[in-house]
Write an enzyme that holds these catalytic residues in place. Structure first.
Site, PDB file in Angstrom:
ATOM      1  N   GLU A 115      35.669  46.757  44.296  1.00 25.82           N
ATOM      2  CA  GLU A 115      34.512  47.035  44.887  1.00 25.82           C
ATOM      3  C   GLU A 115      33.535  46.451  46.081  1.00 25.82           C
ATOM      4  OE1 GLU A 115      35.539  46.883  41.949  1.00 25.82           O
ATOM      5  OE2 GLU A 115      34.507  48.365  40.184  1.00 25.82           O
TER       6      GLU A 115
ATOM      7  N   CYS B 283      33.261  45.238  37.087  1.00 24.90           N
ATOM      8  CA  CYS B 283      32.808  44.146  36.410  1.00 24.90           C
ATOM      9  C   CYS B 283      31.643  43.768  36.541  1.00 24.90           C
ATOM     10  CB  CYS B 283      33.575  43.052  36.420  1.00 24.90           C
ATOM     11  SG  CYS B 283      33.440  42.133  38.162  1.00 24.90           S
TER      12      CYS B 283
ATOM     13  N   CYS C 258      30.586  42.948  39.618  1.00 22.49           N
ATOM     14  CA  CYS C 258      30.596  43.620  40.565  1.00 22.49           C
ATOM     15  C   CYS C 258      29.143  44.488  40.409  1.00 22.49           C
ATOM     16  CB  CYS C 258      31.906  45.301  40.708  1.00 22.49           C
ATOM     17  SG  CYS C 258      33.254  43.906  41.347  1.00 22.49           S
TER      18      CYS C 258
END
Ligand code: THU
Length: 135
Positions: free
Chosen positions: A52, A83, A86
């Site tokens: 990302e 995560c 991100c």
């Protein structure tokens, strides 16, 4: 090519020799272009970057400024979620209503909004009393 297909294609370029877990991400910017990224690991483990983050960097480097839609894909038992870090990175460039489609390479998908992924997000509104406000 769909956004998930773009994420699946860039996933093949991932550099993931330490985890063995390849991830691909694709963003469609509000400006209308698709930007892609994959995870790039490092022998100094904390220096690795997520898919990302790579896609966001590509979008900004290309001159686009806002995220309109996101797709993330990995070979995982369930659709792979971004995560925590991100999620915050996505929220920098995406409104809470922006849809993030998480996918497995076997075809399962799950779509959630940025606000659903990051409830109670910290944003510039909390900084209005700071002497130097964020732009
Ligand atoms: N990873 C991503 O690139 N994106 C995610 O959404 C989850 C995790 C990467 C980081 C690391 O290279 C590997 O997956 C294992 O954590």
């Amino acid at each position: 090519m769909s956004l998930i297909e773009a994420a699946a294609a860039v996933r093949e370029h991932a550099h993931a020799p330490y985890s063995g877990f390849k991830v691909g991400a694709a963003l469609r910017s509000v400006e209308g272009r698709v930007h892609v990224g994959c995870n790039v690991e490092n022998v100094a483990y904390p220096e690795g970057t997520c898919a990302e983050a790579g896609a966001i960097a590509a979008m900004i480097a290309a001159g686009d400024r806002r995220i309109g839609e996101v797709a993330v894909i990995a070979d995982s038992p369930a659709p792979v979620p971004p995560c925590g870090g991100c999620r915050q990175k996505l929220a920098e460039f995406a409104g809470g209503e922006v849809v993030v489609t998480m996918a497995t390479t076997e075809g399962a998908t799950l779509s959630l909004t940025v606000a659903e992924l990051l409830p109670g997000a910290f944003d510039a509104g909390f900084m209005v009393k700071a002497e130097t406000a964020a732009p």
